[in-house]
Write an enzyme that holds these catalytic residues in place. Sequence first.
Site, PDB file in Angstrom:
ATOM      1  N   HIS B 123      39.021  -0.539  37.851  1.00  0.00           N
ATOM      2  CA  HIS B 123      39.444   0.103  36.716  1.00  0.00           C
ATOM      3  C   HIS B 123      40.229   1.375  37.324  1.00  0.00           C
ATOM      4  CE1 HIS B 123      39.533   2.876  33.093  1.00  0.00           C
ATOM      5  NE2 HIS B 123      39.305   1.786  32.289  1.00  0.00           N
ATOM      6  N   ASP B 200      30.510   1.351  39.853  1.00  0.00           N
ATOM      7  CA  ASP B 200      30.921   1.619  38.702  1.00  0.00           C
ATOM      8  C   ASP B 200      30.372   0.717  37.655  1.00  0.00           C
ATOM      9  OD1 ASP B 200      32.218   1.483  36.255  1.00  0.00           O
ATOM     10  OD2 ASP B 200      34.260   1.234  37.247  1.00  0.00           O
ATOM     11  N   GLN B 203      30.805  -1.473  32.835  1.00  0.00           N
ATOM     12  CA  GLN B 203      30.530  -2.909  32.176  1.00  0.00           C
ATOM     13  C   GLN B 203      29.206  -3.705  32.264  1.00  0.00           C
ATOM     14  OE1 GLN B 203      32.719  -3.702  29.673  1.00  0.00           O
ATOM     15  NE2 GLN B 203      34.242  -1.961  30.124  1.00  0.00           N
ATOM     16  N   LYS B 226      29.331   2.422  25.772  1.00  0.00           N
ATOM     17  CA  LYS B 226      29.593   1.094  26.090  1.00  0.00           C
ATOM     18  C   LYS B 226      28.134   0.537  26.077  1.00  0.00           C
ATOM     19  CE  LYS B 226      33.398   1.370  29.121  1.00  0.00           C
ATOM     20  NZ  LYS B 226      34.620   1.056  28.151  1.00  0.00           N
ATOM     21  N   CYS B 364      43.825  -0.959  31.872  1.00  0.00           N
ATOM     22  CA  CYS B 364      43.576   0.036  32.988  1.00  0.00           C
ATOM     23  C   CYS B 364      43.417  -0.421  34.242  1.00  0.00           C
ATOM     24  CB  CYS B 364      42.526   1.036  32.592  1.00  0.00           C
ATOM     25  SG  CYS B 364      42.770   2.141  31.123  1.00  0.00           S
TER      26      CYS B 364
END
Lengths: 143, 407
Positions: B123, B200, B203, B226, B364
């Site tokens: 991202h 990261d 997600q 999220k 993104c």
Amino acid sequence: MSSIKDIQEEIVSEFEILGDDKESTIFYIMELGGSLEEFPENERKEENIIKGCQSKVWLIADEVNGKIHYQADSNTDITKGLISLLIRVLNNRRPEEILSADLNFIDRIGMGSIIGSQRSNGLSAMIKQMKLYAYAFQTKQNA
Amino acid sequence: MSLNIDQIRGLFPVLHQEVHGKPLIYFDNAATTQKPQAVLDALTNYYGNDNSNIHRGAHALADRATRYYENTRDSVREFIHARESAEIIFTKGTTESINLVAQTFGRKFIGKNDQIIISTMEHHSNIVPWQMLCEEKGAILKIIPINEAGEILFEEFEKLLSPKTKLVSIVHASNALGTINPVKKVIDAAHAVGAKVLLDGAQSTSHLEINVQELDCDFMAFSAHKLYGPTGLGVLYGKREVLESMPPFLGGGEMIKEVTFEKTTYNDIPFKFEAGTPNIADVIAFKSALDFIKELGKPAIKAHEDSLLAYANERMKDIKGFIPVGTASDKVSVLSFNINGMHPFDVGQMLDAKGIAVRTGHHCTQPLMKRFGIEGTVRASFAVYNTKSELDKLAEGVAQIARFKNK
């Protein structure tokens, strides 16, 4: 040739037939995109891209017998449909007609809620660019 | 045990509405998930009963607010199985968490000609902070290539590793493709050359069981919104010894031990990295989101989402003009696709007219889109409250839209 006002009335009544159904309205707009005349490949260049549109829109204009002839294309079908509506209203008219045109059909058919805010901004950018061309040709004619 | 999805849907007020005259089908969960009633109640309850600035307050409300705030920190610790709650830092979101690491760890420990490795599928928020750092320090950014399915080429990654590698910052699960990266292998290989690793987890955290001690990552960044929680709140996990070695990020209240005009000494972790009044209400409400996930259980959530993704793939594969983007063997519930001859924005707008919310564009991840030679995709991403009958509607919609250009 019908006046700008008459053509707008036509468009408004066409959209009235579609009623509130957003889906068929969007399909209809996409179908309209098919009516655009073929855009010259050699004009598909950076300088003809309208700034302020999310999708790519190319617009060029020529003066024929004192009237402006627009040609446009886009990489998205909905945008092609929108620009085909603008061309239908404004094509082959004198610069002063285009500059003074009140394009009320957009609000009257509730285009904002059909296409959403991103595309509405793009639509405004297209109108601005078409009027800029008209202004440029008017300035040239008066020179 | 399988979940009662109807009952779960009942907990999410926002799902029960019509858009454009059609029942809302919400498939934009990778962008943000909806919030259960318990999260909304926690927000109202905090402002209605407990509102107070936390820490150092000599009164009952401050005490209560502080306790609830720190309770969430404990829940986050448990959620990712960190060793201790002090390793949990609250931020504005994944983006801020990554920037915090770049601006503190990065500025202190990464210098000229040092290397940072990221992957092709990052991202922008896991690209730009490192580019900024590299520009400032004269460090070099290296990129792990991927295959057509959207999986990193591990051997290529190993070739990039060297004693010059100071940090590997990699996405756990790709937002644009859904690919789950083999992060344990990545972490071990990076550690073997002495590099630190940032995951990261924006997600991955809502889908996968996370155990930062087993993974042995040095940092993990993720966002509350999220995870069925409030917006504007994120987490940075860091190992104690690494966090302690880092200078502070922002200066101000809360992060100090003692201030004189001559010299300031800094507070201990996590407070060293939480300058100013934090996002108290959202932190407190986030606990309700974590409780919601805990109650259902990650394995049950994952099983439901996996079955949705498998069903979606099955329903879509025969649609003429359907082009899947990202076909990794290990994926979270993200279905990214294009329709032959059509712009993703048009497809998204037509699905919206059917009441189906998806995301369109580059997500993104412009370098990733460039890798695939596309401008963007349509992305439908599934959460625990989605159903197969919603997927039927999606498949019917996509099939109808695809016929426009694929007769």
